[in-house]
Design a protein around this motif. Structure first.
Motif, PDB file in Angstrom:
ATOM      1  N   LEU A 393      98.067  23.772 -46.318  1.00 22.29           N
ATOM      2  CA  LEU A 393      96.625  23.766 -46.546  1.00 22.29           C
ATOM      3  C   LEU A 393      95.847  23.511 -45.253  1.00 22.29           C
ATOM      4  CD1 LEU A 393      96.476  21.791 -49.918  1.00 22.29           C
ATOM      5  CD2 LEU A 393      96.075  24.245 -49.594  1.00 22.29           C
ATOM      6  N   LYS A 394      96.515  22.939 -44.268  1.00 22.25           N
ATOM      7  CA  LYS A 394      95.865  22.635 -42.988  1.00 22.25           C
ATOM      8  C   LYS A 394      96.083  23.742 -41.958  1.00 22.25           C
ATOM      9  CE  LYS A 394      96.623  17.727 -43.896  1.00 22.25           C
ATOM     10  NZ  LYS A 394      97.406  16.529 -43.519  1.00 22.25           N
ATOM     11  N   GLY A 395      96.755  24.806 -42.350  1.00 22.89           N
ATOM     12  CA  GLY A 395      96.922  25.947 -41.464  1.00 22.89           C
ATOM     13  C   GLY A 395      98.146  25.867 -40.579  1.00 22.89           C
ATOM     14  N   ALA A 396      98.285  24.776 -39.843  1.00 22.85           N
ATOM     15  CA  ALA A 396      99.489  24.525 -39.029  1.00 22.85           C
ATOM     16  C   ALA A 396      99.836  23.050 -39.172  1.00 22.85           C
ATOM     17  CB  ALA A 396      99.236  24.890 -37.570  1.00 22.85           C
ATOM     18  N   TYR A 397     101.124  22.756 -39.155  1.00 24.18           N
ATOM     19  CA  TYR A 397     101.525  21.363 -39.344  1.00 24.18           C
ATOM     20  C   TYR A 397     102.867  21.097 -38.683  1.00 24.18           C
ATOM     21  CZ  TYR A 397     104.539  23.104 -43.164  1.00 24.18           C
ATOM     22  OH  TYR A 397     105.479  23.767 -43.917  1.00 24.18           O
ATOM     23  N   LEU A 398     103.071  19.841 -38.350  1.00 23.19           N
ATOM     24  CA  LEU A 398     104.335  19.417 -37.739  1.00 23.19           C
ATOM     25  C   LEU A 398     105.412  19.389 -38.815  1.00 23.19           C
ATOM     26  CD1 LEU A 398     102.970  16.728 -35.313  1.00 23.19           C
ATOM     27  CD2 LEU A 398     104.636  18.495 -34.657  1.00 23.19           C
ATOM     28  N   LEU A 399     106.253  20.390 -38.766  1.00 25.31           N
ATOM     29  CA  LEU A 399     107.331  20.489 -39.742  1.00 25.31           C
ATOM     30  C   LEU A 399     108.451  19.514 -39.387  1.00 25.31           C
ATOM     31  CD1 LEU A 399     108.308  22.093 -42.215  1.00 25.31           C
ATOM     32  CD2 LEU A 399     109.238  23.799 -40.645  1.00 25.31           C
ATOM     33  N   ALA A 400     108.753  19.431 -38.105  1.00 24.97           N
ATOM     34  CA  ALA A 400     109.740  18.471 -37.593  1.00 24.97           C
ATOM     35  C   ALA A 400     109.120  17.771 -36.396  1.00 24.97           C
ATOM     36  CB  ALA A 400     111.013  19.205 -37.191  1.00 24.97           C
ATOM     37  N   ASP A 401     108.926  16.452 -36.521  1.00 29.04           N
ATOM     38  CA  ASP A 401     108.152  15.706 -35.522  1.00 29.04           C
ATOM     39  C   ASP A 401     109.028  14.651 -34.848  1.00 29.04           C
ATOM     40  OD1 ASP A 401     106.272  14.396 -34.033  1.00 29.04           O
ATOM     41  OD2 ASP A 401     105.076  13.690 -35.727  1.00 29.04           O
ATOM     42  N   GLU A 402     109.239  14.823 -33.561  1.00 32.67           N
ATOM     43  CA  GLU A 402     110.002  13.847 -32.786  1.00 32.67           C
ATOM     44  C   GLU A 402     109.095  12.850 -32.069  1.00 32.67           C
ATOM     45  OE1 GLU A 402     113.220  13.456 -32.880  1.00 32.67           O
ATOM     46  OE2 GLU A 402     113.454  15.181 -34.230  1.00 32.67           O
ATOM     47  N   GLY A 403     107.801  12.959 -32.344  1.00 34.56           N
ATOM     48  CA  GLY A 403     106.862  11.992 -31.795  1.00 34.56           C
ATOM     49  C   GLY A 403     106.855  11.936 -30.276  1.00 34.56           C
TER      50      GLY A 403
END
Length: 519
Positions: A393-403
């Protein structure tokens, strides 16, 4: 659906006033063929046949018998040789309104810039007459030589028509009030759909998928469910319904059902969808292969400009379609569609993201939405391990986030998302920490708050990669001028889809190797 005995709630005609240029355009043939085939007797087209186009007389480039063309298409054809004989024109229109099985085409012979010193002169197309010629024209008509003048009989006629229109509207409103008493459910639905309120019940039936499949197949399964809750969801395909998965089984074919067979007429399909949206009360959709969206681009652009709620189902979205080869494999289409203002382009990465794409398209009222889908099967993303598909819903998103440990960030869309995740695993076996962003929609992401975009974009990470099986130019927005873009910068080839993905470097192993070499 809505009319009942004694209550002709929807019974109007549609009139189109068309020019010589309109009828030269190929799309006029496409739509006229369909109107005749469907026997749309409540369609009346009046041709302003003045024989002049911008370059000069239409005979410079046009010699066909237009009346025979429309007769061949199955229309009721009439000719008014003097377009200023209002009695003959009125008679022709009345004849048209009496037709029961054919649309009507009326050729009306007129003059460009009638009555002016520039009558039948092509220069009158694009330039105003100017003060002196305008006064001369008024003199020719015996009008007062005032700069702004409307004859009294025109004002009187206008007032008469306003009063008649107000009376007809009151009568219709009184009929509808009585209709609402007798048929409250139908009346409530009619009012709701003309507000483009498609209800909330469709959300309850959006599928949650458990098995991998082609995203086009998932779209067909979503459509099969939501059509039960949105009775005026209406559309079809340009002769590719089984390939696009756009056919609603059990609902019959137009004009007696909800499935429209447009034939191989993408441009006509696009314009008809626009007309349905302009009319209101209908949520129209149309499907074809992504590469053939080029044939309907003027209609897509007009839908975007006019803020029409139209849904496009574009399947076979990359070289992954396989053996049909470079003529059918879209390379530049994703980028070119993303360049159209107010068009939302959604490219789901798996079946569950397809449900979200349809949700967005139904809720978005202020413009068209293109849902771009694969021919080939794609894996389901493990949502226990990675972010929820509702993040689309936000268009793009962190699918896998290593911070903060992120050394490389990969941006990918659609069928390239899963290989990007696998490439992450391969690189991390060698100690390289990778975050992956699923870019589901450029346009949706652009509309997010700056704080969210900063979080997703991770500007502090300097090693930035984009992966998409299409032209890569637009991805510089995500990776900058120094980033690595794994994309298609040439036309495809004819081979099985998985072989092409390997050959052009879109497997996980190829992506990981390219990133390692680049690092």
């Amino acid at each position: 659906k809505f009319n009942r005995e004694g209550f002709p709630i929807i019974d109007h005609y549609t009139f189109a006033l068309v020019s010589d240029g309109d009828l030269m355009e190929g799309v006029s043939c496409e739509v006229a063929q369909l109107a005749g085939h469907w026997k749309l007797n409540k369609l009346v087209v009046i041709w302003d046949n003045n024989g002049v186009s911008i370059d000069g007389p239409t005979s410079l480039a046009w010699s066909e018998d237009v009346l025979k063309r429309f007769d061949a298409f199955g229309w009721f054809v009439q000719e008014v040789e003097d377009g200023y004989d209002l009695e003959k024109l009125e008679k022709a229109i009345k004849n048209a309104l009496e037709q029961k099985e054919k649309p009507s085409f009326i050729s009306v012979k007129t003059h460009l810039a009638y009555g002016s010193p520039k009558q039948d002169d092509a220069s009158a197309h694009g330039a105003p007459l100017g003060k002196d010629l305008a006064l001369q024209t008024k003199k020719n008509f015996g009008w007062a030589q005032e700069e702004f003048f409307v004859p009294e009989d025109v004002w009187a006629y206008r007032s008469e028509k306003i009063k008649k229109g107000e009376l007809l509207e009151r009568q219709w409103q009184e009929m509808f009030q009585e209709y609402a008493k007798r048929y409250p459910e139908e009346a409530e639905l009619l009012q709701r759909i003309f507000r483009r309120d498609w209800g909330q019940d469709y959300k309850k039936v959006l599928p949650e998928f458990k098995e991998p499949m082609a995203t086009r197949q998932a779209s067909g399964k979503v459509l099969a469910q939501i059509c039960k809750t949105i009775p005026t969801l209406f559309g079809g395909s340009a002769d590719l319904s089984e390939s696009n998965n756009t056919y609603i089984h059990g609902e019959g074919d137009f004009p007696n059902g909800r499935n429209i067979h447009f034939g191989v007429r993408e441009h006509a399909m696009g314009t008809i969808l626009n007309g349905m949206a302009y009319h209101g009360g209908i949520l129209p959709y149309g499907g074809t292969f992504l590469v053939f969206s080029d044939y309907m681009r003027p209609a897509i652009r007009m839908a975007s400009l006019s803020k029409l709620q139209v849904i496009y189902i574009f399947t076979h979205d990359s070289i992954g379609l396989g053996e049909d080869g470079p003529t059918h494999q879209p390379i530049e289409q994703l980028s070119s569609l993303r360049l159209i203002p107010n068009l939302f382009v959604l490219r789901p990465a798996d079946a569950n993201e397809v449900s979200i794409a349809w949700h967005i398209a139904i809720e978005r009222k202020e413009g068209p939405t293109a849902i771009v889908l694969t021919r080939q099967k794609v894996p389901l993303i493990d949502r226990q391990k990675y972010a929820s598909h509702w993040e689309c819903l936000k268009g793009a998103y962190l699918l896998a986030d290593e911070g903060e440990e992120t050394q490389v960030i990969i941006f990918a869309s659609g069928s390239e998302v899963h290989p990007a995740l696998r490439a992450k695993e391969i690189l991390e076996e060698e100690g390289i920490k990778v975050s992956v962003v699923n870019v589901f929609s450029f346009e949706l992401f652009e509309n997010q708050p700056q704080e969210y975009k900063r979080k997703v974009l991770m500007r502090e990470v300097k090693k930035r990669v984009a992966v998409e099986a299409g032209r890569g130019l637009l991805w510089h927005k995500f990776v900058g001028m120094d980033g690595l873009i794994i994309s298609m910068e040439e036309f495809g080839k004819s081979a099985p889809g998985e072989k092409l993905m390997e050959h052009f470097g879109f497997t996980a192993e190829h992506i990981a190797r390219r990133i390692k070499e680049w690092l």
